[in-house]
Design a protein around this motif. Structure first.
Motif, PDB file in Angstrom:
ATOM      1  N   HIS A   9       0.821  -1.214   0.000  1.00 14.24           N
ATOM      2  CA  HIS A   9       0.000   0.000   0.000  1.00 14.24           C
ATOM      3  C   HIS A   9       0.855   1.263   0.000  1.00 14.24           C
ATOM      4  O   HIS A   9       0.395   2.321  -0.409  1.00 14.24           O
ATOM      5  CB  HIS A   9      -0.954   0.001   1.198  1.00 14.24           C
ATOM      6  N   MET A  10       2.114   1.146   0.444  1.00 12.59           N
ATOM      7  CA  MET A  10       3.012   2.297   0.456  1.00 12.59           C
ATOM      8  C   MET A  10       3.865   2.366  -0.809  1.00 12.59           C
ATOM      9  O   MET A  10       4.726   3.214  -0.939  1.00 12.59           O
ATOM     10  CB  MET A  10       3.923   2.243   1.689  1.00 12.59           C
ATOM     11  N   GLY A  11       3.637   1.435  -1.749  1.00 13.42           N
ATOM     12  CA  GLY A  11       4.408   1.440  -2.986  1.00 13.42           C
ATOM     13  C   GLY A  11       5.721   0.687  -2.886  1.00 13.42           C
ATOM     14  O   GLY A  11       6.573   0.802  -3.748  1.00 13.42           O
ATOM     15  N   ILE A  12       5.903  -0.080  -1.826  1.00 13.53           N
ATOM     16  CA  ILE A  12       7.106  -0.892  -1.640  1.00 13.53           C
ATOM     17  C   ILE A  12       6.731  -2.335  -1.942  1.00 13.53           C
ATOM     18  O   ILE A  12       5.757  -2.863  -1.403  1.00 13.53           O
ATOM     19  CB  ILE A  12       7.648  -0.774  -0.204  1.00 13.53           C
ATOM     20  N   TYR A  13       7.497  -2.962  -2.809  1.00 14.42           N
ATOM     21  CA  TYR A  13       7.171  -4.322  -3.219  1.00 14.42           C
ATOM     22  C   TYR A  13       8.218  -5.299  -2.718  1.00 14.42           C
ATOM     23  O   TYR A  13       9.416  -5.016  -2.748  1.00 14.42           O
ATOM     24  CB  TYR A  13       7.039  -4.403  -4.743  1.00 14.42           C
ATOM     25  N   LEU A  14       7.772  -6.444  -2.272  1.00 15.53           N
ATOM     26  CA  LEU A  14       8.626  -7.500  -1.764  1.00 15.53           C
ATOM     27  C   LEU A  14       8.719  -8.591  -2.829  1.00 15.53           C
ATOM     28  O   LEU A  14       7.691  -9.060  -3.328  1.00 15.53           O
ATOM     29  CB  LEU A  14       8.033  -8.076  -0.472  1.00 15.53           C
ATOM     30  N   VAL A  15       9.937  -8.967  -3.181  1.00 14.57           N
ATOM     31  CA  VAL A  15      10.156 -10.039  -4.143  1.00 14.57           C
ATOM     32  C   VAL A  15      10.837 -11.182  -3.405  1.00 14.57           C
ATOM     33  O   VAL A  15      11.861 -10.982  -2.753  1.00 14.57           O
ATOM     34  CB  VAL A  15      11.040  -9.573  -5.328  1.00 14.57           C
ATOM     35  N   VAL A  16      10.265 -12.355  -3.508  1.00 15.64           N
ATOM     36  CA  VAL A  16      10.806 -13.541  -2.850  1.00 15.64           C
ATOM     37  C   VAL A  16      11.080 -14.583  -3.917  1.00 15.64           C
ATOM     38  O   VAL A  16      10.234 -14.848  -4.767  1.00 15.64           O
ATOM     39  CB  VAL A  16       9.819 -14.108  -1.807  1.00 15.64           C
ATOM     40  N   SER A  17      12.256 -15.153  -3.873  1.00 20.30           N
ATOM     41  CA  SER A  17      12.622 -16.212  -4.802  1.00 20.30           C
ATOM     42  C   SER A  17      12.977 -17.452  -3.994  1.00 20.30           C
ATOM     43  O   SER A  17      13.702 -17.366  -3.005  1.00 20.30           O
ATOM     44  CB  SER A  17      13.824 -15.765  -5.642  1.00 20.30           C
ATOM     45  N   SER A  18      12.453 -18.588  -4.409  1.00 21.02           N
ATOM     46  CA  SER A  18      12.698 -19.817  -3.671  1.00 21.02           C
ATOM     47  C   SER A  18      12.601 -21.008  -4.610  1.00 21.02           C
ATOM     48  O   SER A  18      11.807 -21.006  -5.543  1.00 21.02           O
ATOM     49  CB  SER A  18      11.666 -19.958  -2.549  1.00 21.02           C
ATOM     50  N   THR A  19      13.404 -22.010  -4.341  1.00 23.86           N
ATOM     51  CA  THR A  19      13.285 -23.250  -5.105  1.00 23.86           C
ATOM     52  C   THR A  19      12.210 -24.145  -4.498  1.00 23.86           C
ATOM     53  O   THR A  19      11.793 -25.103  -5.121  1.00 23.86           O
ATOM     54  CB  THR A  19      14.616 -24.021  -5.147  1.00 23.86           C
ATOM     55  N   GLU A  20      11.770 -23.833  -3.291  1.00 24.47           N
ATOM     56  CA  GLU A  20      10.705 -24.582  -2.623  1.00 24.47           C
ATOM     57  C   GLU A  20       9.597 -23.623  -2.241  1.00 24.47           C
ATOM     58  O   GLU A  20       9.862 -22.519  -1.789  1.00 24.47           O
ATOM     59  CB  GLU A  20      11.232 -25.275  -1.363  1.00 24.47           C
ATOM     60  N   GLN A  45       2.466 -30.731  -7.595  1.00 19.83           N
ATOM     61  CA  GLN A  45       2.209 -30.387  -6.192  1.00 19.83           C
ATOM     62  C   GLN A  45       2.577 -28.926  -5.905  1.00 19.83           C
ATOM     63  O   GLN A  45       1.835 -28.218  -5.242  1.00 19.83           O
ATOM     64  CB  GLN A  45       2.994 -31.316  -5.253  1.00 19.83           C
ATOM     65  N   GLN A  46       3.715 -28.466  -6.419  1.00 23.08           N
ATOM     66  CA  GLN A  46       4.120 -27.073  -6.218  1.00 23.08           C
ATOM     67  C   GLN A  46       3.119 -26.114  -6.879  1.00 23.08           C
ATOM     68  O   GLN A  46       2.798 -25.076  -6.312  1.00 23.08           O
ATOM     69  CB  GLN A  46       5.511 -26.832  -6.784  1.00 23.08           C
ATOM     70  N   ARG A  47       2.635 -26.477  -8.060  1.00 20.08           N
ATOM     71  CA  ARG A  47       1.669 -25.633  -8.757  1.00 20.08           C
ATOM     72  C   ARG A  47       0.389 -25.497  -7.940  1.00 20.08           C
ATOM     73  O   ARG A  47      -0.167 -24.408  -7.803  1.00 20.08           O
ATOM     74  CB  ARG A  47       1.373 -26.195 -10.151  1.00 20.08           C
ATOM     75  N   ILE A  48      -0.061 -26.591  -7.341  1.00 17.93           N
ATOM     76  CA  ILE A  48      -1.263 -26.553  -6.506  1.00 17.93           C
ATOM     77  C   ILE A  48      -1.025 -25.706  -5.264  1.00 17.93           C
ATOM     78  O   ILE A  48      -1.871 -24.906  -4.868  1.00 17.93           O
ATOM     79  CB  ILE A  48      -1.706 -27.986  -6.141  1.00 17.93           C
ATOM     80  N   GLU A  49       0.143 -25.858  -4.631  1.00 14.82           N
ATOM     81  CA  GLU A  49       0.439 -25.096  -3.418  1.00 14.82           C
ATOM     82  C   GLU A  49       0.542 -23.604  -3.702  1.00 14.82           C
ATOM     83  O   GLU A  49       0.148 -22.785  -2.876  1.00 14.82           O
ATOM     84  CB  GLU A  49       1.725 -25.599  -2.772  1.00 14.82           C
ATOM     85  N   LEU A  50       1.064 -23.231  -4.864  1.00 15.77           N
ATOM     86  CA  LEU A  50       1.247 -21.814  -5.175  1.00 15.77           C
ATOM     87  C   LEU A  50      -0.018 -21.179  -5.740  1.00 15.77           C
ATOM     88  O   LEU A  50      -0.377 -20.059  -5.362  1.00 15.77           O
ATOM     89  CB  LEU A  50       2.407 -21.634  -6.158  1.00 15.77           C
ATOM     90  N   PHE A  51      -0.719 -21.875  -6.634  1.00 19.14           N
ATOM     91  CA  PHE A  51      -1.850 -21.290  -7.348  1.00 19.14           C
ATOM     92  C   PHE A  51      -3.202 -21.889  -6.975  1.00 19.14           C
ATOM     93  O   PHE A  51      -4.231 -21.381  -7.396  1.00 19.14           O
ATOM     94  CB  PHE A  51      -1.658 -21.426  -8.863  1.00 19.14           C
ATOM     95  N   GLY A  52      -3.214 -22.982  -6.244  1.00 11.91           N
ATOM     96  CA  GLY A  52      -4.465 -23.676  -5.969  1.00 11.91           C
ATOM     97  C   GLY A  52      -4.766 -24.636  -7.105  1.00 11.91           C
ATOM     98  O   GLY A  52      -4.049 -24.689  -8.101  1.00 11.91           O
ATOM     99  N   PRO A  53      -5.846 -25.407  -6.966  1.00 10.95           N
ATOM    100  CA  PRO A  53      -6.188 -26.363  -8.028  1.00 10.95           C
ATOM    101  C   PRO A  53      -6.497 -25.623  -9.341  1.00 10.95           C
ATOM    102  O   PRO A  53      -7.281 -24.680  -9.354  1.00 10.95           O
ATOM    103  CB  PRO A  53      -7.437 -27.062  -7.503  1.00 10.95           C
ATOM    104  N   THR A  54      -5.827 -26.025 -10.393  1.00 11.45           N
ATOM    105  CA  THR A  54      -6.053 -25.419 -11.700  1.00 11.45           C
ATOM    106  C   THR A  54      -5.753 -26.440 -12.783  1.00 11.45           C
ATOM    107  O   THR A  54      -4.875 -27.289 -12.616  1.00 11.45           O
ATOM    108  CB  THR A  54      -5.189 -24.163 -11.911  1.00 11.45           C
ATOM    109  N   ALA A  55      -6.478 -26.353 -13.873  1.00 10.14           N
ATOM    110  CA  ALA A  55      -6.232 -27.243 -15.011  1.00 10.14           C
ATOM    111  C   ALA A  55      -5.107 -26.704 -15.892  1.00 10.14           C
ATOM    112  O   ALA A  55      -4.584 -27.414 -16.744  1.00 10.14           O
ATOM    113  CB  ALA A  55      -7.501 -27.400 -15.834  1.00 10.14           C
ATOM    114  N   LEU A  56      -4.735 -25.443 -15.682  1.00 11.12           N
ATOM    115  CA  LEU A  56      -3.712 -24.819 -16.512  1.00 11.12           C
ATOM    116  C   LEU A  56      -2.322 -25.278 -16.076  1.00 11.12           C
ATOM    117  O   LEU A  56      -1.921 -25.088 -14.934  1.00 11.12           O
ATOM    118  CB  LEU A  56      -3.814 -23.291 -16.393  1.00 11.12           C
ATOM    119  N   ALA A  57      -1.605 -25.913 -16.996  1.00 10.28           N
ATOM    120  CA  ALA A  57      -0.237 -26.346 -16.737  1.00 10.28           C
ATOM    121  C   ALA A  57       0.623 -25.882 -17.912  1.00 10.28           C
ATOM    122  O   ALA A  57       0.307 -26.192 -19.058  1.00 10.28           O
ATOM    123  CB  ALA A  57      -0.161 -27.859 -16.587  1.00 10.28           C
ATOM    124  N   PRO A  58       1.693 -25.137 -17.640  1.00 10.41           N
ATOM    125  CA  PRO A  58       2.512 -24.642 -18.752  1.00 10.41           C
ATOM    126  C   PRO A  58       3.253 -25.768 -19.448  1.00 10.41           C
ATOM    127  O   PRO A  58       3.541 -26.804 -18.857  1.00 10.41           O
ATOM    128  CB  PRO A  58       3.482 -23.680 -18.080  1.00 10.41           C
TER     129      PRO A  58
END
Length: 105
Positions: A9-20, A45-58
């Motif tokens: 909300h203050m215009g500061i963005y947090l970027v997190v990078s992780s292999t897990e 499993q990672q796709r579900i944990e990050l985005f929730g159940p979805t049929a879209l898979a790259p």
């Protein structure tokens, strides 16, 4: 997690990078605070944990992934290519040439 939301909300963005991405590595409260999420080379499993159940898979292409936008729309994106080229064969030959050049040093 509250701090990440307040920072946005203050215009500061947090970027997190992780292999897990499981809640064993990143707290669930933190994962839910992110308005935009990008995932590359995820297992099912990672796709579900990050985005929730979805049929879209790259497709399994380097640099291809999914992005979840603040409006909750999920899109497939191509973020990067290892080298320029219009075909995988051209990029493969480019990588071979780069490696040969690097091996001289």
């Amino acid at each position: 997690a509250l701090l990440a939301a307040e920072m946005r909300h203050m215009g500061i963005y947090l970027v997190v990078s992780s292999t897990e991405i499981s809640t064993h590595h990143l707290p669930g409260e933190l994962l839910t605070a992110f308005a935009t999420k990008i995932g590359l080379q995820l297992t099912d499993q990672q796709r579900i944990e990050l985005f929730g159940p979805t049929a879209l898979a790259p497709e399994l292409v380097p640099g291809r992934g999914l992005v979840l936008l603040p409006d909750r729309a999920l899109h497939q994106v191509q973020l990067a290519l290892p080298l320029p080229g219009t075909t995988e064969h051209q990029r493969y030959e480019g990588i071979k040439a780069e490696l040969q050049w690097l091996s001289r040093y």
